[in-house]
Write a protein that holds these residues in place. Structure first.
Motif, mmCIF file in Angstrom:
data_model
loop_
_atom_site.group_PDB
_atom_site.id
_atom_site.type_symbol
_atom_site.label_atom_id
_atom_site.label_comp_id
_atom_site.label_asym_id
_atom_site.label_seq_id
_atom_site.Cartn_x
_atom_site.Cartn_y
_atom_site.Cartn_z
ATOM 1 N N PHE A 134 0.829 -1.211 0.000
ATOM 2 C CA PHE A 134 0.000 0.000 0.000
ATOM 3 C C PHE A 134 0.860 1.257 0.000
ATOM 4 C CE2 PHE A 134 0.758 -0.047 4.574
ATOM 5 C CZ PHE A 134 0.692 1.289 4.947
ATOM 6 N N THR A 135 2.056 1.189 0.555
ATOM 7 C CA THR A 135 2.932 2.362 0.570
ATOM 8 C C THR A 135 3.414 2.735 -0.831
ATOM 9 O OG1 THR A 135 4.792 0.907 1.122
ATOM 10 C CG2 THR A 135 3.702 2.037 2.950
ATOM 11 N N ALA A 141 0.766 8.693 -5.152
ATOM 12 C CA ALA A 141 -0.104 9.820 -4.830
ATOM 13 C C ALA A 141 0.713 11.027 -4.358
ATOM 14 C CB ALA A 141 -1.106 9.413 -3.759
ATOM 15 N N SER A 142 1.742 10.776 -3.579
ATOM 16 C CA SER A 142 2.580 11.867 -3.096
ATOM 17 C C SER A 142 3.258 12.598 -4.249
ATOM 18 C CB SER A 142 3.636 11.337 -2.121
ATOM 19 O OG SER A 142 3.033 10.854 -0.936
ATOM 20 N N ASP A 156 -1.642 26.007 -1.934
ATOM 21 C CA ASP A 156 -0.455 25.695 -1.135
ATOM 22 C C ASP A 156 -0.833 25.044 0.192
ATOM 23 O OD1 ASP A 156 1.142 26.722 -3.109
ATOM 24 O OD2 ASP A 156 1.499 28.651 -2.113
ATOM 25 N N ALA A 157 -1.856 25.575 0.857
ATOM 26 C CA ALA A 157 -2.252 25.025 2.160
ATOM 27 C C ALA A 157 -2.775 23.603 2.024
ATOM 28 C CB ALA A 157 -3.312 25.918 2.799
ATOM 29 N N ASP A 158 -3.592 23.361 1.007
ATOM 30 C CA ASP A 158 -4.142 22.017 0.825
ATOM 31 C C ASP A 158 -3.074 21.043 0.327
ATOM 32 O OD1 ASP A 158 -6.645 22.818 1.671
ATOM 33 O OD2 ASP A 158 -7.344 23.297 -0.352
ATOM 34 N N ARG A 159 -2.128 21.549 -0.448
ATOM 35 C CA ARG A 159 -1.027 20.700 -0.895
ATOM 36 C C ARG A 159 -0.205 20.235 0.310
ATOM 37 N NH1 ARG A 159 0.680 20.519 -5.967
ATOM 38 N NH2 ARG A 159 -0.243 22.578 -6.417
ATOM 39 N N GLU A 160 0.040 21.172 1.240
ATOM 40 C CA GLU A 160 0.782 20.826 2.448
ATOM 41 C C GLU A 160 -0.002 19.812 3.293
ATOM 42 O OE1 GLU A 160 3.676 20.670 5.402
ATOM 43 O OE2 GLU A 160 3.774 21.442 3.338
ATOM 44 N N LEU A 161 -1.307 20.020 3.406
ATOM 45 C CA LEU A 161 -2.150 19.092 4.167
ATOM 46 C C LEU A 161 -2.054 17.677 3.601
ATOM 47 C CD1 LEU A 161 -4.482 18.394 6.188
ATOM 48 C CD2 LEU A 161 -6.053 19.012 4.330
ATOM 49 N N LEU A 162 -2.239 17.535 2.298
ATOM 50 C CA LEU A 162 -2.215 16.208 1.687
ATOM 51 C C LEU A 162 -0.821 15.596 1.737
ATOM 52 C CD1 LEU A 162 -4.544 16.631 -1.431
ATOM 53 C CD2 LEU A 162 -5.074 15.625 0.790
ATOM 54 N N SER A 163 0.205 16.389 1.439
ATOM 55 C CA SER A 163 1.566 15.867 1.439
ATOM 56 C C SER A 163 1.957 15.351 2.816
ATOM 57 C CB SER A 163 2.536 16.958 0.983
ATOM 58 O OG SER A 163 3.864 16.468 0.960
ATOM 59 N N THR A 164 1.655 16.132 3.846
ATOM 60 C CA THR A 164 2.003 15.740 5.212
ATOM 61 C C THR A 164 1.207 14.515 5.642
ATOM 62 O OG1 THR A 164 2.528 18.030 5.784
ATOM 63 C CG2 THR A 164 2.086 16.517 7.607
ATOM 64 N N THR A 165 -0.087 14.505 5.338
ATOM 65 C CA THR A 165 -0.932 13.367 5.733
ATOM 66 C C THR A 165 -0.455 12.079 5.072
ATOM 67 O OG1 THR A 165 -2.845 14.821 6.015
ATOM 68 C CG2 THR A 165 -3.286 12.479 5.758
ATOM 69 N N LEU A 166 -0.163 12.143 3.793
ATOM 70 C CA LEU A 166 0.284 10.947 3.076
ATOM 71 C C LEU A 166 1.593 10.414 3.639
ATOM 72 C CD1 LEU A 166 -0.544 12.088 -0.572
ATOM 73 C CD2 LEU A 166 -1.637 10.192 0.642
ATOM 74 N N SER A 167 2.566 11.292 3.838
ATOM 75 C CA SER A 167 3.884 10.826 4.280
ATOM 76 C C SER A 167 3.862 10.352 5.725
ATOM 77 C CB SER A 167 4.923 11.929 4.084
ATOM 78 O OG SER A 167 4.601 13.068 4.864
ATOM 79 N N ILE A 173 1.544 3.964 9.945
ATOM 80 C CA ILE A 173 0.854 2.679 9.791
ATOM 81 C C ILE A 173 1.864 1.551 9.669
ATOM 82 C CG2 ILE A 173 -0.639 1.367 8.225
ATOM 83 C CD1 ILE A 173 -2.080 4.089 7.704
ATOM 84 N N GLY A 174 3.019 1.865 9.090
ATOM 85 C CA GLY A 174 4.116 0.910 9.118
ATOM 86 C C GLY A 174 4.236 0.053 7.883
ATOM 87 N N VAL A 175 5.374 -0.609 7.799
ATOM 88 C CA VAL A 175 5.712 -1.471 6.668
ATOM 89 C C VAL A 175 6.160 -2.818 7.197
ATOM 90 C CG1 VAL A 175 7.199 -1.756 4.650
ATOM 91 C CG2 VAL A 175 6.433 0.531 5.287
ATOM 92 N N GLY A 176 5.648 -3.879 6.584
ATOM 93 C CA GLY A 176 6.145 -5.217 6.898
ATOM 94 C C GLY A 176 5.703 -5.779 8.220
ATOM 95 N N GLY A 177 4.566 -5.293 8.755
ATOM 96 C CA GLY A 177 4.072 -5.823 10.012
ATOM 97 C C GLY A 177 3.646 -7.277 9.902
ATOM 98 N N ALA A 178 3.634 -7.953 11.028
ATOM 99 C CA ALA A 178 3.312 -9.378 11.034
ATOM 100 C C ALA A 178 1.898 -9.647 10.549
ATOM 101 C CB ALA A 178 3.489 -9.939 12.444
#
Length: 281
Positions: A134-135, A141-142, A156-167, A173-178
């Motif tokens: 999923f990452t 998307a990023s 600019d404000a909404d771009r920052e919101l989406l960029s920060t939320t995505l990253s 949420i993590g990568v490679g969890g059991a």
């Protein structure tokens, strides 16, 4: 698709089905976005028609469907009268599916959760090395959000919101969890049909790998509460991430979703609400 491309897509879907021996007297446009879904009558086939640039995605969806049908997953099936593959015609990639007449009643949360459990169990029984994490989707998307040429109308404000939320949420949420496994990827209510056979998942080309909460976050909240073992906090974080993904696609200059302006505003509102809900606003 724009009207000219839509006419070409309809003609391509009709021609492929006819050449394969299926009778087509009428074509009904079921869905029109960057890809179209067509109901062909009287053979009663659902043709999914995508620009040739989506060939790999269409082929992946067909492969996912073939494997899941073999393990009794609650999914829509390819039409059994033709070869289970993608057909090429006039710069379009076309796959032919069984058409399911929808049942009018809404899917109850318990039935939705049960369909999830059976679908996830079936996904654990197949091997899809080509399925992205999923990452990987978040990274795509990023790039759309961070590139002003691809999303020129995003403030600019909404771009920052989406960029920060995505990253930040992708990392949280993590990568490679059991607990990670193959997922549907976008099992929102529009991708779960209520049929005489029971609930069936469609649009299988979004299959990816991650925690089951990523899937559950696409469904109404009551569904997640009925899914055994789900982490409610993780579902909330995944819901915020999913709305950020949705918004990123809507702000692409090339996006063709119907009523796009409405969904651009609605998506950003949903991101903010979801972040507030999980204490990250």
């Amino acid at each position: 698709m724009e009207s000219l491309d839509l006419r070409r897509a309809v003609a391509a879907g009709r021609a492929v089905a006819s050449e394969l021996g299926l009778r087509v007297d009428e074509v009904i446009v079921v869905h029109n976005s960057d890809r179209v879904a067509l109901r062909l009558l009287p053979c009663d086939v659902l043709a999914r028609v995508a620009p040739l640039g989506h060939l790999a995605d269409s082929a992946f969806e067909v492969e996912v469907a073939r494997r899941l049908v073999d393990v009794d997953a609650p999914v829509a099936e390819l039409d059994p009268r033709v070869d289970p593959r993608v057909h090429l015609r006039d710069d379009f990639a076309i796959s032919l599916w069984t058409y399911y007449e929808p049942v009018g009643t809404e899917i109850a949360p318990a039935d939705y959760a049960d369909a999830f459990a059976r679908h996830h169990a079936a996904l654990r029984r197949i091997d899809l090395a080509a399925a992205p994490h999923f990452t990987d989707r978040v990274a795509v998307a990023s790039r759309e959000v961070d590139d002003r040429r691809r999303s020129p109308e995003l403030s600019d404000a909404d771009r920052e919101l989406l960029s920060t939320t995505l990253s930040e949420l992708s990392a949280a949420i993590g990568v490679g969890g059991a607990g990670e496994q193959l997922l549907h990827g976008e099992p929102h209510p529009g991708n779960l049909l209520n049929t005489r056979r029971g609930p069936l998942f469609v649009d299988l080309g979004t299959c990816c790998r991650g925690p089951v909460e990523f899937d559950l976050a696409h469904a109404p909240e009551e569904v997640g509460r009925r899914y055994a073992g789900a982490d409610p906090d993780l579902v909330h974080r995944c819901r915020a991430l999913n709305w950020a993904l949705f918004s990123a696609w809507r702000w692409r200059g090339a996006d063709q979703m119907p009523d796009r302006d409405h969904w651009r505003a609605e998506g950003l509102d949903r991101v903010r609400t979801a972040l507030d809900h999980c204490g990250l606003g």
